[in-house]
Scaffold this motif. Structure first.
Motif, PDB file in Angstrom:
ATOM      1  N   ASP A  97      46.495  33.571  29.687  1.00  0.00           N
ATOM      2  CA  ASP A  97      47.448  32.383  29.483  1.00  0.00           C
ATOM      3  C   ASP A  97      48.185  32.391  29.480  1.00  0.00           C
ATOM      4  OD1 ASP A  97      48.254  33.573  26.783  1.00  0.00           O
ATOM      5  OD2 ASP A  97      46.172  32.304  25.493  1.00  0.00           O
ATOM      6  N   ASN A  98      49.173  30.916  29.060  1.00  0.00           N
ATOM      7  CA  ASN A  98      50.385  30.907  28.861  1.00  0.00           C
ATOM      8  C   ASN A  98      51.265  31.837  27.658  1.00  0.00           C
ATOM      9  OD1 ASN A  98      49.585  29.888  26.598  1.00  0.00           O
ATOM     10  ND2 ASN A  98      50.619  27.556  27.248  1.00  0.00           N
ATOM     11  N   GLU A  99      50.337  32.252  27.264  1.00  0.00           N
ATOM     12  CA  GLU A  99      51.539  33.131  25.804  1.00  0.00           C
ATOM     13  C   GLU A  99      51.347  34.400  26.103  1.00  0.00           C
ATOM     14  OE1 GLU A  99      50.085  31.926  22.084  1.00  0.00           O
ATOM     15  OE2 GLU A  99      50.664  30.243  22.113  1.00  0.00           O
ATOM     16  N   GLY A 100      50.456  35.163  28.394  1.00  0.00           N
ATOM     17  CA  GLY A 100      50.484  36.893  28.029  1.00  0.00           C
ATOM     18  C   GLY A 100      49.477  37.081  27.114  1.00  0.00           C
ATOM     19  N   ARG A 101      48.604  35.849  27.028  1.00  0.00           N
ATOM     20  CA  ARG A 101      47.440  36.848  25.609  1.00  0.00           C
ATOM     21  C   ARG A 101      46.488  37.077  27.187  1.00  0.00           C
ATOM     22  NH1 ARG A 101      47.448  32.829  21.372  1.00  0.00           N
ATOM     23  NH2 ARG A 101      46.890  31.454  23.071  1.00  0.00           N
ATOM     24  N   ILE A 102      45.227  38.392  26.766  1.00  0.00           N
ATOM     25  CA  ILE A 102      44.477  38.571  27.980  1.00  0.00           C
ATOM     26  C   ILE A 102      43.510  37.805  27.704  1.00  0.00           C
ATOM     27  CG2 ILE A 102      42.457  40.362  28.778  1.00  0.00           C
ATOM     28  CD1 ILE A 102      44.734  42.286  28.080  1.00  0.00           C
ATOM     29  N   ILE A 103      42.262  37.198  27.919  1.00  0.00           N
ATOM     30  CA  ILE A 103      41.748  36.101  27.994  1.00  0.00           C
ATOM     31  C   ILE A 103      39.895  36.132  28.787  1.00  0.00           C
ATOM     32  CG2 ILE A 103      43.339  33.525  27.990  1.00  0.00           C
ATOM     33  CD1 ILE A 103      43.152  32.588  30.583  1.00  0.00           C
ATOM     34  N   GLU A 104      40.478  36.952  29.778  1.00  0.00           N
ATOM     35  CA  GLU A 104      39.109  37.837  30.504  1.00  0.00           C
ATOM     36  C   GLU A 104      39.317  38.829  31.154  1.00  0.00           C
ATOM     37  OE1 GLU A 104      34.952  34.676  31.458  1.00  0.00           O
ATOM     38  OE2 GLU A 104      36.406  35.199  33.317  1.00  0.00           O
ATOM     39  N   THR A 105      38.456  39.844  31.582  1.00  0.00           N
ATOM     40  CA  THR A 105      38.796  40.814  32.439  1.00  0.00           C
ATOM     41  C   THR A 105      37.319  40.760  33.034  1.00  0.00           C
ATOM     42  OG1 THR A 105      39.373  41.982  30.619  1.00  0.00           O
ATOM     43  CG2 THR A 105      39.206  43.296  32.315  1.00  0.00           C
ATOM     44  N   LYS A 106      37.355  41.147  34.315  1.00  0.00           N
ATOM     45  CA  LYS A 106      36.118  40.994  35.868  1.00  0.00           C
ATOM     46  C   LYS A 106      36.636  42.417  36.127  1.00  0.00           C
ATOM     47  CE  LYS A 106      34.147  37.057  35.155  1.00  0.00           C
ATOM     48  NZ  LYS A 106      32.865  36.558  34.772  1.00  0.00           N
ATOM     49  N   LYS A 107      35.556  42.844  36.362  1.00  0.00           N
ATOM     50  CA  LYS A 107      35.199  44.047  37.429  1.00  0.00           C
ATOM     51  C   LYS A 107      34.420  44.518  38.591  1.00  0.00           C
ATOM     52  CE  LYS A 107      33.442  49.174  36.276  1.00  0.00           C
ATOM     53  NZ  LYS A 107      33.132  49.739  35.818  1.00  0.00           N
ATOM     54  N   LYS A 108      34.901  44.473  39.805  1.00  0.00           N
ATOM     55  CA  LYS A 108      33.865  44.442  40.732  1.00  0.00           C
ATOM     56  C   LYS A 108      33.649  45.655  41.835  1.00  0.00           C
ATOM     57  CE  LYS A 108      31.953  41.326  43.690  1.00  0.00           C
ATOM     58  NZ  LYS A 108      31.291  40.222  43.626  1.00  0.00           N
ATOM     59  N   ASN A 109      32.898  46.296  41.547  1.00  0.00           N
ATOM     60  CA  ASN A 109      32.756  47.494  42.249  1.00  0.00           C
ATOM     61  C   ASN A 109      33.676  47.455  44.086  1.00  0.00           C
ATOM     62  OD1 ASN A 109      31.747  49.169  40.348  1.00  0.00           O
ATOM     63  ND2 ASN A 109      29.627  48.969  40.383  1.00  0.00           N
ATOM     64  N   VAL A 110      34.004  48.825  44.429  1.00  0.00           N
ATOM     65  CA  VAL A 110      34.403  49.389  46.056  1.00  0.00           C
ATOM     66  C   VAL A 110      34.363  50.093  46.165  1.00  0.00           C
ATOM     67  CG1 VAL A 110      35.845  47.202  45.684  1.00  0.00           C
ATOM     68  CG2 VAL A 110      36.957  49.015  45.620  1.00  0.00           C
ATOM     69  N   GLY A 111      34.120  50.655  47.828  1.00  0.00           N
ATOM     70  CA  GLY A 111      33.922  51.884  47.965  1.00  0.00           C
ATOM     71  C   GLY A 111      34.737  52.136  49.332  1.00  0.00           C
ATOM     72  N   SER A 112      34.326  53.379  49.263  1.00  0.00           N
ATOM     73  CA  SER A 112      35.689  53.780  50.842  1.00  0.00           C
ATOM     74  C   SER A 112      34.877  55.159  51.730  1.00  0.00           C
ATOM     75  CB  SER A 112      37.253  54.039  50.483  1.00  0.00           C
ATOM     76  OG  SER A 112      37.060  55.416  49.111  1.00  0.00           O
ATOM     77  N   LEU A 113      35.070  55.223  52.668  1.00  0.00           N
ATOM     78  CA  LEU A 113      34.186  55.963  53.103  1.00  0.00           C
ATOM     79  C   LEU A 113      35.918  57.241  53.805  1.00  0.00           C
ATOM     80  CD1 LEU A 113      32.826  53.558  56.126  1.00  0.00           C
ATOM     81  CD2 LEU A 113      32.219  55.052  53.644  1.00  0.00           C
ATOM     82  N   LYS A 114      34.563  58.258  53.678  1.00  0.00           N
ATOM     83  CA  LYS A 114      36.190  59.152  53.813  1.00  0.00           C
ATOM     84  C   LYS A 114      36.273  59.841  55.468  1.00  0.00           C
ATOM     85  CE  LYS A 114      35.392  64.428  53.751  1.00  0.00           C
ATOM     86  NZ  LYS A 114      35.101  65.996  53.156  1.00  0.00           N
ATOM     87  N   SER A 115      37.833  59.887  55.588  1.00  0.00           N
ATOM     88  CA  SER A 115      38.500  59.356  56.898  1.00  0.00           C
ATOM     89  C   SER A 115      38.130  58.132  57.597  1.00  0.00           C
ATOM     90  CB  SER A 115      37.991  61.256  57.460  1.00  0.00           C
ATOM     91  OG  SER A 115      38.469  62.542  57.631  1.00  0.00           O
ATOM     92  N   LEU A 116      38.114  57.157  57.313  1.00  0.00           N
ATOM     93  CA  LEU A 116      37.955  56.203  57.733  1.00  0.00           C
ATOM     94  C   LEU A 116      38.769  55.306  57.455  1.00  0.00           C
ATOM     95  CD1 LEU A 116      34.193  56.059  59.339  1.00  0.00           C
ATOM     96  CD2 LEU A 116      36.283  56.544  61.043  1.00  0.00           C
ATOM     97  N   TRP A 117      39.427  54.615  58.436  1.00  0.00           N
ATOM     98  CA  TRP A 117      39.921  53.001  57.479  1.00  0.00           C
ATOM     99  C   TRP A 117      38.902  52.198  57.837  1.00  0.00           C
ATOM    100  CZ3 TRP A 117      44.292  53.410  54.094  1.00  0.00           C
ATOM    101  CH2 TRP A 117      45.293  53.775  54.941  1.00  0.00           C
TER     102      TRP A 117
END
Length: 703
Positions: free
Chosen positions: A216-236
């Motif tokens: 928020d405007n005072e620098g306090r944490i108001i929420e935390t969100k999380k989302k999974n991602v995954g990568s593949l070996k040797s491939l962009w």
């Protein structure tokens, strides 16, 4: 393992099918296999699961790898005999699956069924984007907690997070600086490209997360969100994670996160944040479906599949060309309990995960309001065994299934099998994607993600519960029409037959690719750290070792290795493949190693024996060193160039085999470009003595 199964049960003239699943947590793979074995006279199916996540009653595979203590060679033999390999799960596909090798001549089916595959029901419109922030990986990223075996390498546009030796009680978490959120933003997308370099568990993919903290405007944490991602070996591959922005959030930080038990090394580049102002309908969908629409891996993760299907129509939003292959009706002996007299209406809800079912967001608020007006008994089932859960559901007049995932799931199918009307969220777009056969689905169908939509759908049946009777009968008929084991088995038999016929017609065009000349260095590369060691000199003299790479079709390359017959036919030899200059900061990685009995090799001519390996699609293009050893002594080594249809092979630092232990800096990019263009145009790369041709010390960094 099921009782009575012998070590290698695939026999006879039937089509041989192997179904593979990482967890098969809802038992859908087990049910497909059982239905095929019962109702198809032409197919014999075996279901193999890597690990048992949770046993909910329908989980009944033939083999569970994590629970096996004996030699698994008989499983490999069954795979070698199989006519079709069927992957049933959302995890990326690989021909190297939990220690089992999938031969390259086996056609592959993939069936997706869960939140790791599911995408959102809406698309982003560029007109809704109100700003973009490009992420620069500067020193503020590099200096974070370079402890516990973790290393971070940066070059402004790219970051490498090397946690392969990370050991800590805390998780491996790398945070950005504070970023200002533009006014009117209600959602944002973090996107870029990433590539898995190595995972200690020896899998060809990883699963991590992006975490966002809003301030928020005072620098306090108001929420935390999380989302999974995954990568593949040797491939962009691309990643793109969309997050809702809470009201009052003026700034944010995000992190690349992986759990402490997963030791991985990966690269991220071209990272940016797009800020959006979505319309109300999209925003409701985003907020509700954050936990059930992950699109964890890029669609490239499933590219080796010859046929692709989904278990439920809502998954078509991610990839519309897939075929719907419904769940098999569960074998339930419990039937709906009949009431002796008129009582309150019992509404049941059994969430395995309240965040994925819309329990607290939509269902409970709607029931609380309806309970003030109607005689309702609401039964929220949690923390019961599967058998106990089914018993409670059987008492219901109405069962509420999923309110955010976009279709009914296994629990809803169980209720419909018992003749209990089911309420679930299925919007009109899903029905249109599914086709006309699905238009008369007998659900209490909620078309919008809202509390009011649930109330509007339930209220006519609460006013007159006799309307539930025909819906109960229609539910049972629907299950027989769509989900009966006999019908689903017949559907799969047609898919497998078509796949095998197409596989026989496939014409493979061979193209001789690159042959590199022998190199007489006596060093061999060890895995990691750019470390080298001297091998014992071969007192018998150098034996000829040749490598030839044939490109067949994308992802189906083979490497032919020709070995001098002078090595004793009775010997066991070891072949090791090292990728030279795999990524910034390290000299080599062991890609593949295997032991071979010489007498089992294919005679090529009077002087040479031939051995063939099929590299996985995730082998990166570039220079390789192959070493042949027997009795722990190096008999020969050579280098070859492997081109896995990947043109993006220029990295900032690249080790060439003919330089020895030197690596090239950014200043040498011009030479690299000419080198790569030269190897693409020609079918043969001559040996280039860079250390003699280019003595500019600025171009070489001693390792």
């Amino acid at each position: 393992m099921k009782d009575g199964l012998i070590a290698s049960p695939l026999e006879g003239k039937k089509m041989k099918l192997i179904i593979l699943s990482e967890g098969d947590s809802a038992g859908s793979g087990s049910r497909i296999s059982a239905a095929i074995n019962k109702y198809s006279n032409n197919i014999q199916s075996i279901c193999i699961v890597n690990r048992s996540k949770r046993k909910i009653g329908h989980f009944n595979p033939d083999y569970i790898i994590s629970e096996m203590e004996d030699d698994m060679s008989f499983l490999q033999e069954m795979i070698n005999q199989a006519d079709v390999i069927h992957f049933k799960d959302d995890e990326p596909l690989s021909r190297d699956w939990n220690g089992l090798k999938i031969p390259h001549d086996k056609p592959i089916v993939h069936t997706a069924g869960g939140s790791s595959f599911r995408g959102h029901e809406f698309t982003l419109d560029q007109s809704e984007c109100i700003g973009t922030k490009k992420i620069t990986f500067n020193k503020s990223w590099k200096t974070q907690k370079r402890i516990n075996g973790r290393f971070i390498h940066i070059n402004d546009k790219q970051i490498q997070i090397d946690g392969i030796n990370f050991k800590s009680k805390n998780h491996n978490n790398i945070w950005s600086k504070r970023i200002v959120i533009p006014a009117k933003t209600n959602s944002l997308v973090i996107k870029g490209k990433h590539r898995l370099i190595e995972r200690k568990e020896k899998k060809n993919y990883d699963i991590r997360a992006i975490i966002i903290r809003y301030f928020d405007n005072e620098g306090r944490i108001i929420e935390t969100k999380k989302k999974n991602v995954g990568s593949l070996k040797s491939l962009w591959t691309n990643f793109e994670s969309i997050f809702p922005v809470p009201k009052g959030a003026l700034s944010m930080r995000f992190s690349f996160f992986n759990h402490r038990i997963y030791q991985i090394n990966y690269l991220i580049r071209e990272c940016s944040i797009d800020f959006y102002k979505l319309n109300d309908n999209k925003l409701v969908s985003l907020n509700s479906q954050t936990n059930v629409a992950n699109s964890t891996w890029d669609l490239e993760a499933y590219s080796i599949a010859n046929s692709k299907t989904v278990l439920t129509p809502d998954l078509l939003f991610r990839e519309k060309d897939r075929k719907i292959t419904p769940h098999v009706q569960p074998d339930i002996r419990i039937r709906k309990k009949r009431k002796k007299k008129k009582e309150e209406i019992i509404i049941t809800h059994a969430p395995s995960n309240t965040g994925k079912k819309g329990t607290n967001e939509f269902i409970i608020p709607a029931i609380n309001e309806l309970s003030k007006k109607y005689n309702i008994k609401f039964n929220l089932i949690q923390n019961l065994s599967h058998k106990e859960c089914l018993h409670e559901i059987s008492k219901s007049d109405i069962f509420i299934d999923q309110m955010v995932a976009g279709y009914y799931g296994n629990a809803g199918l169980e209720a419909m099998t018992m003749g209990i009307p089911v309420l679930a969220y299925v919007n009109d777009k899903t029905i249109r994607l599914a086709g006309s056969e699905w238009s008369d689905i007998p659900l209490l169908r909620v078309n919008e993600l809202s509390k009011e939509s649930i109330k509007k759908t339930l209220e006519p049946f609460l006013k007159d519960n006799k309307k539930l009777i025909p819906l109960s009968n229609l539910s049972k008929k629907w299950v027989k029409k769509i989900h009966s084991p006999k019908k689903v088995a017949g559907m799969w038999e047609k898919i497998y037959d078509e796949l095998i016929n197409n596989n026989k017609k496939l014409k493979i065009h061979k193209k001789n690719n690159f042959i590199e000349l022998q190199n007489d260095y006596s060093e061999s590369l060890f895995r990691g750290g750019g470390s080298w060691r001297e091998t014992k000199n071969n007192e018998l003299g150098i034996h000829k070792l040749l490598v030839n790479v044939d490109n067949l079709i994308k992802g189906e390359e083979k490497i032919n290795i020709y070995i001098d017959r002078k090595l004793s036919l009775n010997k066991e030899i070891k072949l090791s493949f090292f990728r030279i200059g795999w990524y910034d900061g390290k000299g080599a990685r062991l890609i593949h190693s295997e032991k071979v009995i010489m007498r089992n090799l294919i005679p090529e001519n009077n002087n040479l024996l031939k051995y063939v390996i099929y590299p996985d699609i995730r082998w990166p293009s570039g220079c390789y060193r192959i070493i042949i050893e027997d009795d722990n002594m190096c008999r020969d080594r050579t280098h070859f160039f492997f081109d896995n249809y990947e043109r993006d092979v220029n990295t900032n630092l690249l080790v060439y085999p003919h330089i020895g232990s030197s690596i090239w800096s950014k200043k040498n990019n011009q030479f690299l470009d000419s080198f790569y263009s030269k190897r693409i145009e020609n079918t043969k790369i001559e040996s280039i003595d860079i250390s003699e041709d280019n003595k500019d010390e600025d171009k070489i960094i001693e390792w």
